[in-house]
Design an enzyme around this catalytic site. Structure first.
Site, PDB file in Angstrom:
ATOM      1  N   GLY A  69      23.767 -19.488  20.701  1.00  0.00           N
ATOM      2  CA  GLY A  69      24.478 -18.624  19.666  1.00  0.00           C
ATOM      3  C   GLY A  69      24.041 -17.453  19.516  1.00  0.00           C
ATOM      4  CB  THR A  70      20.564 -16.136  18.932  1.00  0.00           C
ATOM      5  OG1 THR A  70      20.477 -16.880  17.716  1.00  0.00           O
ATOM      6  CG2 THR A  70      20.049 -14.496  18.853  1.00  0.00           C
ATOM      7  CD  GLN A 177      25.856 -23.614   9.620  1.00  0.00           C
ATOM      8  OE1 GLN A 177      26.318 -24.535   9.521  1.00  0.00           O
ATOM      9  NE2 GLN A 177      24.748 -23.270  10.174  1.00  0.00           N
ATOM     10  CG  HIS A 196      21.711 -25.872  18.136  1.00  0.00           C
ATOM     11  ND1 HIS A 196      21.184 -26.120  16.689  1.00  0.00           N
ATOM     12  CD2 HIS A 196      21.947 -24.577  18.276  1.00  0.00           C
ATOM     13  CE1 HIS A 196      20.768 -24.762  16.446  1.00  0.00           C
ATOM     14  NE2 HIS A 196      21.192 -23.870  17.305  1.00  0.00           N
ATOM     15  CB  CYS A 320       7.813 -20.601  -1.437  1.00  0.00           C
ATOM     16  SG  CYS A 320       7.731 -19.700  -3.176  1.00  0.00           S
TER      17      CYS A 320
END
Length: 460
Positions: A69-70, A177, A196, A320
């Protein structure tokens, strides 16, 4: 062990597994060859393309299979920009796009192009008017995701597409998405997706380019996939991706209703069960399976580790959990709390009992993480005589600067100030968010010898 991170990668759908195994036996040959095995492989590839195109809502010859997809996003953006270079070199993106879009935008800017970033509201949505305002005569391409990958907010794609159409600008939609839940709204010129995300195998992306859109594929020429994706096709994975897309779309209506009800339960009960929580994203216009919330006084990475220890796989956009210790660009653009961020994205088949058990273990997990960090147990405040205080949180990472602020805010009288010194980038987002949640006044940020000084005035 319940897996609640389908937005990162959905479990392989049973139909995908069956199709993959069958295609390994039948589709191993080169589909570009004319002998019997090659013709058989070509038939499988053509059938997969037709099935995927039907699900996307385009013609088969408009759809290309890519290695990811990227790669589909990168190829779509670079190809559209190159095809419209005579128009100009201006690119428009939203502030909450997937990193693949933002990385393409950064590369375009480094090569001399210009980029405009459209802001979002606190729900994570853009407005069509904001897009229309930044479109220019030299705008070559606009990009907009169909739904956000971190908070689930659906974007007004149809309205933005209309604004782009009026301006004569093609719109690339990142539908990674949402494609498993239904086709993107009409109006897109280019569309990218990733298998995926809907339960297909990894290593397969989709790039659809409407006929009539100027497009010049970049990189060395290749005879495969209309020259838009170099290299030998991973035919078994492509067949499995197309088969699973058709399968999940057939199940989407029923699964959407069921998972939306489970997510509604999480959205409603988490703030009741856990104090000092902000549920983010649009409560209505959102993906049915995804919910994100942030917990004050908690470390996102520790939260994820502890939830994993008690049997739940979840994700986070918290600073974080990043090697850069920078806040999520999505949460930053929304102006919401980033510390203690948890993203829950339910795969199809999630049981009610799994959600109930998650809601049962979450409160004590958050409480344990907060206690370990020395978070304040009580937020009751009483006036004191010190007009102002300085908290030195230099060298301390999220959520410690906010915890230290919360501990001392009661030591200044109403109207008094607390100045927090911090060199953690997350403080720029989380201290204002804490003020909004605690009904205190965020005065602003001032330069300091190291890092920044964040000034808070006590109002309550």
């Amino acid at each position: 062990m319940p897996y609640f991170d389908a937005a990162s990668s959905a479990p392989l759908h049973p139909v995908a597994r069956q199709a993959l195994l069958a295609a390994l036996d039948e589709g191993w040959a080169d589909p570009g060859r004319l002998y019997r095995e090659g013709r058989r492989a070509r038939l499988l590839l053509d059938a997969a393309r037709e099935a995927a195109a039907e699900a996307v809502g385009c013609r088969p010859d408009e759809l290309t299979f890519t290695p990811s997809g990227t790669q589909a996003v990168h190829s779509g953006i670079s190809g559209a920009l190159a095809g419209r270079r005579r128009v100009g070199r201006h690119l428009v993106v939203s502030a909450v796009e997937h990193s693949s879009v933002l990385h393409s935008a950064a590369a375009h800017e480094a090569q001399g192009g210009s980029v405009s970033e459209v802001a979002v509201d606190r729900s994570g949505a853009v407005s069509a008017a904001a897009y229309a305002d930044v479109l220019r005569e030299d705008t070559a391409l606009a990009c907009l995701q169909s739904a956000n990958h971190e908070v689930g907010t659906e974007q007004p794609v149809a309205e933005v597409a209309q604004a782009c159409r009026t301006a004569g600008v093609p719109l690339l939609v990142d539908a990674a998405q949402s494609l498993g839940w239904g086709p993107a709204p009409d109006g897109w010129s280019l569309l990218a997706a990733s298998a995926h995300k809907w339960g297909g195998p990894s290593g397969v992306g989709l790039l659809a380019v409407r006929k009539g859109v100027r497009f010049a594929a970049q990189g060395p020429a290749d005879e495969r996939e209309s020259g838009r994706a170099a290299g030998f096709e991973n035919l078994p994975a492509i067949v499995a991706a197309a088969a699973s897309l058709r399968a999940v779309r057939a199940e989407a209506a029923a699964q959407s209703v069921r998972l939306r009800a489970l997510v509604d339960r999480i959205r409603a009960r988490v703030p009741q069960l856990v104090p000092d929580v902000e549920v983010v994203g649009d409560p209505v216009r959102r993906l049915p399976h995804l919910v994100t919330f942030s917990c004050l006084y908690a470390d996102g990475e520790t939260l994820l580790q502890e939830l994993d220890r008690v049997g739940f796989s979840v994700s986070s956009g918290s600073s974080c959990t990043s090697s850069t210790l920078a806040p999520s660009h999505v949460l930053t653009a929304m102006g919401v709390l980033s510390e203690g961020n948890v993203r829950v994205s339910l795969p199809t088949g999630t049981a009610d009992e799994e959600v109930e058990r998650f809601l049962d273990v979450l409160p004590r997990t958050v409480a344990e993480v907060r206690a370990r960090l020395g978070a304040p147990v009580s937020t009751s405040l009483s006036p004191a005589g010190t007009a102002s205080l300085v908290v030195d949180a230099l060298g301390k990472r999220c959520p410690v600067p906010v915890i230290e602020l919360a501990k001392v805010i009661g030591e200044v009288p109403l109207g008094g100030t607390v100045t927090v010194l911090s060199d953690d980038e997350a403080a720029r987002l989380d201290i204002p968010a804490w003020c909004a949640m605690r009904e205190q006044e965020y005065v602003g940020e001032e330069p300091a010898d190291r890092g920044s000084a964040y000034v808070v005035r006590r109002l309550a």
